[in-house]
Motif scaffolding. Structure first.
Motif, short mmCIF file in Angstrom:
data_model
loop_
_atom_site.label_atom_id
_atom_site.label_comp_id
_atom_site.label_asym_id
_atom_site.label_seq_id
_atom_site.Cartn_x
_atom_site.Cartn_y
_atom_site.Cartn_z
N THR A 88 13.59 0.04 -7.63
CA THR A 88 12.82 -1.19 -7.80
C THR A 88 13.24 -1.90 -9.08
O THR A 88 13.79 -1.29 -10.00
CB THR A 88 11.31 -0.89 -7.90
OG1 THR A 88 11.07 -0.09 -9.06
CG2 THR A 88 10.82 -0.14 -6.66
N MET A 134 1.21 -7.72 -8.72
CA MET A 134 0.75 -6.55 -9.46
C MET A 134 0.14 -7.04 -10.77
O MET A 134 0.67 -7.95 -11.40
CB MET A 134 1.92 -5.62 -9.79
CG MET A 134 2.55 -4.99 -8.59
SD MET A 134 1.58 -3.63 -7.97
CE MET A 134 2.25 -2.30 -8.95
N ARG A 139 0.15 4.28 -8.26
CA ARG A 139 -0.74 3.22 -7.77
C ARG A 139 -0.60 3.05 -6.26
O ARG A 139 -0.43 1.94 -5.76
CB ARG A 139 -0.40 1.88 -8.42
CG ARG A 139 -0.71 1.81 -9.90
CD ARG A 139 -0.49 0.38 -10.33
NE ARG A 139 -0.71 0.17 -11.77
CZ ARG A 139 -0.59 -1.00 -12.34
NH1 ARG A 139 -0.26 -2.06 -11.62
NH2 ARG A 139 -0.80 -1.14 -13.63
N HIS A 140 -0.58 4.17 -5.54
CA HIS A 140 -0.45 4.19 -4.08
C HIS A 140 0.89 3.66 -3.59
O HIS A 140 1.07 3.41 -2.40
CB HIS A 140 -1.60 3.44 -3.40
CG HIS A 140 -2.94 4.03 -3.74
ND1 HIS A 140 -3.37 5.22 -3.22
CD2 HIS A 140 -3.91 3.61 -4.59
CE1 HIS A 140 -4.56 5.51 -3.73
NE2 HIS A 140 -4.91 4.56 -4.56
N GLN A 141 1.84 3.45 -4.49
CA GLN A 141 3.19 3.06 -4.08
C GLN A 141 4.07 4.30 -4.13
O GLN A 141 4.15 4.96 -5.15
CB GLN A 141 3.77 2.01 -5.03
CG GLN A 141 3.07 0.66 -4.99
CD GLN A 141 3.36 -0.09 -3.71
OE1 GLN A 141 4.48 -0.12 -3.25
NE2 GLN A 141 2.31 -0.69 -3.13
N LYS A 142 4.73 4.60 -3.01
CA LYS A 142 5.61 5.75 -3.00
C LYS A 142 6.85 5.48 -3.84
O LYS A 142 7.38 4.37 -3.81
CB LYS A 142 6.02 6.08 -1.56
CG LYS A 142 4.82 6.47 -0.69
CD LYS A 142 5.14 6.41 0.79
CE LYS A 142 3.87 6.61 1.61
NZ LYS A 142 4.04 6.20 3.01
N GLN A 183 3.61 9.31 -5.75
CA GLN A 183 3.16 7.92 -5.67
C GLN A 183 2.60 7.46 -7.00
O GLN A 183 1.98 8.23 -7.72
CB GLN A 183 2.04 7.78 -4.62
CG GLN A 183 2.44 8.26 -3.24
CD GLN A 183 1.33 8.04 -2.22
OE1 GLN A 183 0.30 7.44 -2.52
NE2 GLN A 183 1.54 8.54 -1.02
N MET A 199 11.06 -4.00 -4.65
CA MET A 199 12.01 -3.01 -4.17
C MET A 199 13.36 -3.66 -3.86
O MET A 199 13.45 -4.55 -3.03
CB MET A 199 11.50 -2.27 -2.94
CG MET A 199 12.28 -0.99 -2.69
SD MET A 199 11.74 -0.12 -1.22
CE MET A 199 12.56 -1.10 0.03
N ARG A 224 13.31 4.94 -4.08
CA ARG A 224 13.14 3.48 -3.97
C ARG A 224 13.55 2.86 -5.29
O ARG A 224 12.89 3.05 -6.31
CB ARG A 224 11.69 3.14 -3.68
CG ARG A 224 11.17 3.73 -2.40
CD ARG A 224 9.81 3.16 -2.08
NE ARG A 224 9.27 3.77 -0.88
CZ ARG A 224 8.24 3.28 -0.20
NH1 ARG A 224 7.65 2.16 -0.62
NH2 ARG A 224 7.79 3.87 0.87
N ASP A 265 8.32 -8.44 -3.12
CA ASP A 265 8.22 -7.05 -3.54
C ASP A 265 9.39 -6.67 -4.46
O ASP A 265 10.52 -7.10 -4.23
CB ASP A 265 8.26 -6.20 -2.26
CG ASP A 265 7.95 -4.76 -2.53
OD1 ASP A 265 6.77 -4.42 -2.43
OD2 ASP A 265 8.88 -4.00 -2.85
#
Lengths: 168, 506
Positions: free
Chosen positions: B340, A133, B234-237, B232, B385, B338, B383
């Motif tokens: 993260t 990112m 940045r297109h991340q749920k 969402q 998450m 989620r 990632d």
């Protein structure tokens, strides 16, 4: 005991004995209890119990707090220490803003300022990529760029100085 | 059923598949990079094989190596999880060519929906609605008007090289089209050096609603209702729920039938998801098909009462789906957050470190699908998450308060997480009423991350930090550890008083 607490942009005076506490004059019962084997402390204020994480963060008296899911950075000192700190802070204020450092290891993608630039609070200075990112690192306060240490395309470690800043 | 399955993934989904295997009596083979040697999925699997150094390009993405390990271990199938190689047709093909079974759709189905333009054509021919519009640049306003007339206003002009709203114009009537096109082209030229502009139907207040499908090898295709995934960044749920507050039983049936038609058109087998845009009027448009198990699959599992990962394995092993479509009606409400390792207060910068303390929420209706434990190192290789916190309750309102309760119980010490952000999200009136679109979260990000705590909470925090600072000072003043039991008088007396108070109250 009397403690001066800087939190969320406010300065609050917290006075307490073994069982009661007053914040800026309002008195209530309060106790703080550690849970053995965990960093969690239970704060009982009046009839309610709050789960608290209070961890030393930086210098003595500075804490990172989590209270009911809200995060705070706070500083708490007794009166005497607070008075000494205030004097020290006043003399340090002339030293100017601290440099922009990398908050995590990563790759410098873009440098958006050059030495001599004047930047506003919140302005993006450098983009660092980590965990796939891109993260824009911004100026905390308005300042003048005195030197740029970050080079696009190079990897940086956590804590590396990216941009040196001076007061306007 | 298989005797042994290799899991070509890491983190929570690897552990999720290991658990499904254990419950089905299937032996599991985990793979791991050097960074994950002590991860829970490695320990819980029956066997584990190190496949390379931390970067995923040298470990979890090495398809040939994974197949080699599977063959050597005597596994009959490979479960790809999500991410990594899960939607790579070449990998599905290579697994099959090696005489193994890919737990997912056939490579041909992945190919059929893999490219956006090809998938669009396929769906149009299958009668699945797509967002009407052009896929080539507009020549002039006359052409734009002719195309817009075919699907009606409002329409959206969109720069081909677009992004960030530049070169975008919403046009509500034919009379505005000419000047809007000119300015969109100018903006696109200035911003991207390319003045190509497309036109498509403008979707008002779009939600991201996706439909779970399950298809066996014998031609049965079922849908398992929808998930609402509009929140969402940045297109991340960030948060998902099932069912969607915007979907009626009648709409669910229509969207479900459409998803089944889409899956049939693609020759789909196993678990998959059709993503749709749903507008305010209940019109929906196909976006894409995800040919894998989704991160948010647990919310469907909870409201539909079945184990999707176990069914993935059963389908791959050739079993028939023993259900009928009419047996799937959502029961209650499920929400997933989620969790993260990102710091919302600091622009969602990834946070790294060692998880020094972890307290997991539990109690009725709470599920934790995680890949971390106390002592886990959170690095930058993968990632951010860490886990998914999922709740199930009879109604949406009860699910929200159950999630708030669970988030308050959760303690993750050592890295910054999104926990507080999720609590803020669930306090917001729009989220509580279910009134959200795919733009909602981005538009409210500042309010959610920079908003200050209620005054009462600030006072509570001030009391906490003052008492903590004082206790810590007492501990520091203690000369030696041996003396501490006697001379830690102040801290001990705080505790003694607290206990007395507590007892008196009973």
């Amino acid at each position: 005991m009397k403690y001066i607490v800087d939190i969320a942009g406010q300065r609050l005076v917290v006075e307490f004995d073994g069982t009661h506490v007053s914040v800026d004059g309002d008195k209530m019962s309060a106790t703080l209890e550690s849970i053995d084997g965990t960093p969690v402390r239970l704060l009982r204020v009046g009839d309610t119990v709050h789960r608290v994480l209070a961890k030393r963060d930086g210098a003595r008296g500075q804490y990172a707090l989590d209270v009911d899911g809200w995060q705070f950075r706070a500083e708490a000192h007794d009166e005497r220490t607070r008075a000494i700190r205030d004097l020290a802070d006043a003399s340090r204020a002339s030293a100017g803003p601290s440099p922009l450092v990398a908050p995590m290891p990563g790759l410098v993608v873009r440098v958006m300022v050059a030495a001599g630039d004047e930047v506003a609070a919140g302005q993006g200075l450098v983009v660092v990529e980590a965990m796939k990112m891109e993260n824009e690192l911004r100026a905390a306060v308005a300042a003048r760029v005195t030197a740029v240490r970050a080079v696009a395309g190079t990897a940086v470690d956590k804590g590396a100085v990216l941009v040196e800043l001076a007061a306007l | 059923m298989f005797n042994k399955v290799l899991i070509a993934n890491r983190g929570e989904i690897a552990l999720r598949v290991v658990r499904a295997c254990q419950e089905l009596g299937v032996r599991s083979v985990a793979v791991y990079s050097e960074a994950d040697a002590r991860a829970p999925h490695v320990r819980e699997a029956d066997e584990a094989v190190c496949i390379g150094p931390p970067p995923s390009s040298q470990s979890y993405l090495l398809g040939d190596k994974l197949i080699e390990v599977a063959l050597k271990a005597g596994a009959e199938a490979i479960h790809p999880g999500y991410g990594f190689l899960s939607e790579r047709a070449w990998f599905a093909r290579a697994v099959r060519d090696a005489g193994l079974i890919f737990v997912g759709p056939p490579a041909e189905a992945i190919d059929a929906v893999g490219s956006k333009t090809a998938a669009r054509q396929l769906m149009i021919s299958a009668g699945v609605p797509v967002v009407p519009g052009t896929t080539t640049a507009l020549r002039d306003a006359k052409e734009a008007a002719a195309i817009a007339d075919t699907f009606g206003y409002p329409v959206l002009l969109k720069a081909a090289a677009g992004g960030g709203g530049k070169g975008m114009r919403v046009v509500r009537a034919a009379s505005e089209l000419e000047s809007a096109l000119a300015s969109a082209q100018r903006e696109a030229q200035n911003a991207f050096g390319d003045d190509a502009v497309y036109v498509e139907k403008y979707i008002d207040g779009p939600r991201h609603v996706e439909v779970q499908v399950l298809a066996d090898m014998h031609g049965k295709v079922l849908h398992l209702g929808e998930r609402e995934c509009s929140l969402q960044r940045r297109h991340q749920k960030m948060m998902e729920e099932a069912p969607s507050p915007a979907v009626s039983p009648e709409l669910r049936a229509r969207m479900g039938e459409t998803a089944v038609a889409a899956a049939r058109a693609a020759g789909y087998v196993n678990a998959g998801t059709c993503e749709f845009l749903l507008d305010r009027d209940g019109q929906f448009y196909f976006l894409e098909m995800n040919t894998r198990i989704q991160v948010e699959h647990p919310v469907t599992e909870l409201v539909m009462g079945l184990d999707l990962v176990q069914w993935q394995l059963r389908i791959a092993a050739g079993e028939h789906l023993p259900f009928e479509q009419k047996s799937f009606t959502p029961r209650g409400w499920a929400i997933e957050c989620r969790i993260t390792s990102e710091d919302p207060a600091n622009g969602f910068l990834p946070s790294t470190g060692r998880i020094s303390h972890l307290h997991l929420p539990s109690g009725p209706g709470v599920r934790w699908d995680g890949g971390i434990e106390a002592g886990s190192e959170v690095g930058l290789h993968y990632d951010p998450m860490l886990a998914k916190l999922i709740v199930h309750a009879p109604t949406r309102a009860l699910a929200i308060s159950r999630m708030q309760r669970a988030l308050r119980e959760l303690v993750i010490d050592g890295v910054e997480t999104s926990r507080g952000f999720h609590l803020r999200l669930l306090e917001h009136p729009d989220v509580r009423s279910g009134d959200m679109t795919i733009q909602w979260l981005e538009a409210h990000l500042d309010e959610l991350t920079r908003g200050s705590a209620p005054d009462d909470t600030i006072r509570i925090a001030a009391i906490a930090v003052a008492l903590a600072a004082h206790q810590d000072k007492q501990v520091r003043a203690t000369p030696t550890a041996a003396d501490s039991t006697h001379s830690e008088s102040h801290g001990a007396s705080w505790r003694a008083v607290a206990r007395r108070e507590g007892l008196r109250r009973e």
